[in-house]
Design an enzyme around this catalytic site. Structure first.
Site, PDB file in Angstrom:
ATOM      1  N   CYS A 112      -2.304  61.946  67.394  1.00 11.88           N
ATOM      2  CA  CYS A 112      -2.416  61.902  65.928  1.00 11.88           C
ATOM      3  C   CYS A 112      -2.263  63.290  65.297  1.00 11.88           C
ATOM      4  O   CYS A 112      -2.115  63.399  64.079  1.00 11.88           O
ATOM      5  CB  CYS A 112      -3.737  61.277  65.518  1.00 11.88           C
ATOM      6  SG  CYS A 112      -3.961  59.641  66.217  1.00 11.88           S
ATOM      7  N   HIS A 248      -5.746  63.150  58.275  1.00  5.41           N
ATOM      8  CA  HIS A 248      -5.305  62.036  59.127  1.00  5.41           C
ATOM      9  C   HIS A 248      -6.079  60.781  58.733  1.00  5.41           C
ATOM     10  O   HIS A 248      -7.310  60.820  58.589  1.00  5.41           O
ATOM     11  CB  HIS A 248      -5.556  62.412  60.593  1.00  5.41           C
ATOM     12  CG  HIS A 248      -5.319  61.282  61.530  1.00  5.41           C
ATOM     13  ND1 HIS A 248      -4.203  60.471  61.460  1.00  5.41           N
ATOM     14  CD2 HIS A 248      -6.061  60.813  62.582  1.00  5.41           C
ATOM     15  CE1 HIS A 248      -4.277  59.561  62.414  1.00  5.41           C
ATOM     16  NE2 HIS A 248      -5.385  59.740  63.100  1.00  5.41           N
ATOM     17  N   ASN A 278      -4.451  53.264  60.877  1.00  7.03           N
ATOM     18  CA  ASN A 278      -4.197  54.561  61.503  1.00  7.03           C
ATOM     19  C   ASN A 278      -2.808  54.522  62.141  1.00  7.03           C
ATOM     20  O   ASN A 278      -2.602  53.842  63.149  1.00  7.03           O
ATOM     21  CB  ASN A 278      -5.282  54.819  62.552  1.00  7.03           C
ATOM     22  CG  ASN A 278      -5.084  56.124  63.310  1.00  7.03           C
ATOM     23  OD1 ASN A 278      -4.031  56.742  63.245  1.00  7.03           O
ATOM     24  ND2 ASN A 278      -6.097  56.518  64.064  1.00  7.03           N
TER      25      ASN A 278
HETATM   26  N1  COA Z   1     -14.913  43.237  64.763  1.00 10.53           N
HETATM   27  C1  COA Z   1     -16.194  42.830  64.863  1.00 10.53           C
HETATM   28  N2  COA Z   1     -17.106  43.469  65.631  1.00 10.53           N
HETATM   29  C2  COA Z   1     -16.677  44.549  66.319  1.00 10.53           C
HETATM   30  C3  COA Z   1     -15.364  45.009  66.249  1.00 10.53           C
HETATM   31  C4  COA Z   1     -14.470  44.296  65.428  1.00 10.53           C
HETATM   32  N3  COA Z   1     -13.180  44.677  65.285  1.00 10.53           N
HETATM   33  N4  COA Z   1     -15.235  46.109  67.035  1.00 10.53           N
HETATM   34  C5  COA Z   1     -16.445  46.328  67.584  1.00 10.53           C
HETATM   35  N5  COA Z   1     -17.321  45.377  67.149  1.00 10.53           N
HETATM   36  C6  COA Z   1     -18.727  45.240  67.483  1.00 10.53           C
HETATM   37  C7  COA Z   1     -19.098  45.885  68.797  1.00 10.53           C
HETATM   38  O1  COA Z   1     -18.818  45.007  69.870  1.00 10.53           O
HETATM   39  C8  COA Z   1     -20.588  46.110  68.603  1.00 10.53           C
HETATM   40  O2  COA Z   1     -21.247  44.883  68.834  1.00 10.53           O
HETATM   41  P1  COA Z   1     -22.668  44.871  69.580  1.00 10.53           P
HETATM   42  O3  COA Z   1     -23.586  45.659  68.683  1.00 10.53           O
HETATM   43  O4  COA Z   1     -22.974  43.428  69.652  1.00 10.53           O
HETATM   44  O5  COA Z   1     -22.430  45.532  70.902  1.00 10.53           O
HETATM   45  C9  COA Z   1     -20.697  46.425  67.116  1.00 10.53           C
HETATM   46  O6  COA Z   1     -19.497  45.930  66.505  1.00 10.53           O
HETATM   47  C10 COA Z   1     -20.848  47.874  66.805  1.00 10.53           C
HETATM   48  O7  COA Z   1     -19.852  48.586  67.533  1.00 10.53           O
HETATM   49  P2  COA Z   1     -19.747  50.144  67.455  1.00 10.53           P
HETATM   50  O8  COA Z   1     -18.670  50.598  68.393  1.00 10.53           O
HETATM   51  O9  COA Z   1     -21.123  50.738  67.574  1.00 10.53           O
HETATM   52  O10 COA Z   1     -19.263  50.309  65.942  1.00 10.53           O
HETATM   53  P3  COA Z   1     -19.019  51.640  65.138  1.00 10.53           P
HETATM   54  O11 COA Z   1     -19.796  51.601  63.889  1.00 10.53           O
HETATM   55  O12 COA Z   1     -19.118  52.847  66.023  1.00 10.53           O
HETATM   56  O13 COA Z   1     -17.485  51.476  64.715  1.00 10.53           O
HETATM   57  C11 COA Z   1     -15.313  52.261  65.241  1.00 10.53           C
HETATM   58  C12 COA Z   1     -16.483  51.426  65.699  1.00 10.53           C
HETATM   59  C13 COA Z   1     -14.238  52.163  66.323  1.00 10.53           C
HETATM   60  C14 COA Z   1     -14.771  51.686  63.936  1.00 10.53           C
HETATM   61  C15 COA Z   1     -15.776  53.726  65.036  1.00 10.53           C
HETATM   62  O14 COA Z   1     -16.477  54.181  66.159  1.00 10.53           O
HETATM   63  C16 COA Z   1     -14.620  54.646  64.778  1.00 10.53           C
HETATM   64  O15 COA Z   1     -13.923  54.525  63.797  1.00 10.53           O
HETATM   65  N6  COA Z   1     -14.394  55.654  65.661  1.00 10.53           N
HETATM   66  C17 COA Z   1     -13.278  56.558  65.513  1.00 10.53           C
HETATM   67  C18 COA Z   1     -12.052  55.880  66.062  1.00 10.53           C
HETATM   68  C19 COA Z   1     -10.780  56.543  65.651  1.00 10.53           C
HETATM   69  O16 COA Z   1     -10.586  56.818  64.494  1.00 10.53           O
HETATM   70  N7  COA Z   1      -9.894  56.769  66.621  1.00 10.53           N
HETATM   71  C20 COA Z   1      -8.621  57.346  66.407  1.00 10.53           C
HETATM   72  C21 COA Z   1      -8.754  58.796  66.140  1.00 10.53           C
HETATM   73  S1  COA Z   1      -7.197  59.553  66.000  1.00 10.53           S
END
Ligand code: COA
Length: 324
Positions: A112, A248, A278
């Protein structure tokens, strides 16, 4: 000529719009979760489009905007982790299509951060007086390397391309900042397993995105202020004096958290991730083109761009807008 400036921009997007509700039909997710945790509402997914076709379209528009011909280009850089093939590289395919017969051509893989690394490379060549006009493209079809059974990654990404043409100028890029932390690379990487793409029906053992979402989230929220504060120190320009900051487009909450840490108004951070998700190396390029074409930028405006992603990598730059 002291520095380099962005002379023109362009972008290209796949025709197919995939909404959060569409995704809820193929994986256990819902619109409310995706909107609240990411800010993403729709994304574009390529069916017929490729990194090559979108790069060509974005490049052609950027040259038109810069009022330059393809033969004026000395170098074409395509930043991508999803080229249609490794050889010839994507930049050579763009060169062949647009007739940029005087250009060297290579691709950059910095996930990215790729478009930012590309802009920095262009700036280095131009400000050293070694090359005159450089085309930088950021283009991705991340949809082709997603595990569409993994709801924690497949909802985040989209496809697209953006491009910028740079050339010598008295005013333009003021400072650059960048880095990488290979030790933490496992937080965002490609694994290998048999996968089916539900949009193209293509089935193959292929690389797919594996991510420790929370680790990447924390990395992003720490890294954006680091890049921007460093640019501010190098230029002696306070961040609150900037007209816009283009980040980004990974997650609305990342951008809001960075704005809070920097004590800056969220209005300084234009966003389009609600429409496109993204798009990795393409995201800042597409946003820059939108901002440019909307007429929001006038000569003399000061803006910063900053990206972060797999590697882990990060990069940014501050510039004075000087287009025509
Ligand atoms: N829909 C519904 N539930 C989802 C889900 C989806 N698409 N994806 C994950 N969940 C669930 C998980 O399974 C978890 O369930 P549980 O509590 O029963 O285990 C719950 O939601 C919370 O998951 P978590 O990973 O703690 O959520 P989060 O608030 O950290 O959000 C992201 C997850 C991926 C959105 C967040 O971590 C993020 O944006 N990270 C950066 C990723 C990124 O930008 N990457 C590219 C960088 S270039």
């Amino acid at each position: 000529m002291k520095t380099s400036a962005i002379l023109g921009t362009g972008s290209a997007l796949p025709a197919k719009v995939v909404s959060n509700d569409d995704l809820a039909k193929i994986v256990d997710t819902n619109d409310e979760w995706i909107r609240e945790r990411t800010g993403i509402v729709n994304r574009r997914i390529s069916v017929d489009e490729t990194v090559t076709t979108m790069s060509i379209e974005a490049a052609t528009k950027a040259l038109e905007d810069a009022k330059l011909s393809a033969k004026d280009l000395d170098l074409i850089i395509v930043a991508t982790i999803t080229p249609d093939g490794a050889m010839p590289n994507a930049a050579c395919k763009v060169q062949a299509a647009i007739g940029a017969t005087n250009a060297m051509c290579y691709d950059i893989n910095a996930a990215c951060s790729g478009f930012m690394y590309g802009l920095q490379t262009a700036h280095a060549f131009i400000s050293a007086g070694l090359l005159k006009h450089v085309l930088v493209v950021g283009a991705e079809t991340l949809s082709k390397i997603l595990d569409w059974n993994d709801r924690s990654t497949c909802v985040l990404f989209g496809d697209g391309a953006g491009a910028a043409v740079l050339g010598p100028s008295e005013n333009g890029i003021l400072a650059i900042e960048g880095g990488a932390d290979g030790v933490k690379g496992v937080a965002l990487m490609l694994g290998n397993r048999p996968l089916v793409n539900p949009y193209t029906k293509h089935e193959a053992v292929q690389p797919y995105v594996e991510m420790d979402g929370q680790a990447v989230f924390k990395f992003a929220v720490r890294t954006i202020p680091h890049i921007l504060n460093s640019l501010s120190e190098k230029t002696n320009i306070p961040l609150e004096d900037l007209d816009l900051i283009l980040l980004h487009q990974a997650n609305k909450r990342i951008i809001e958290a960075a704005a809070r840490r920097l004590k800056l108004s969220e209005d300084m951070f234009p966003m389009n991730l609600d429409k496109y998700g993204n798009t990795s190396a393409a995201s800042i390029a597409i946003l820059l083109d939108e901002v440019n074409k909307s007429g929001k930028l006038k000569n003399g405006d000061k803006i910063a761009l900053a990206g972060f992603g797999g590697g882990l990598t990060w990069a940014g730059l501050m510039l004075e807008w000087k287009k025509d």
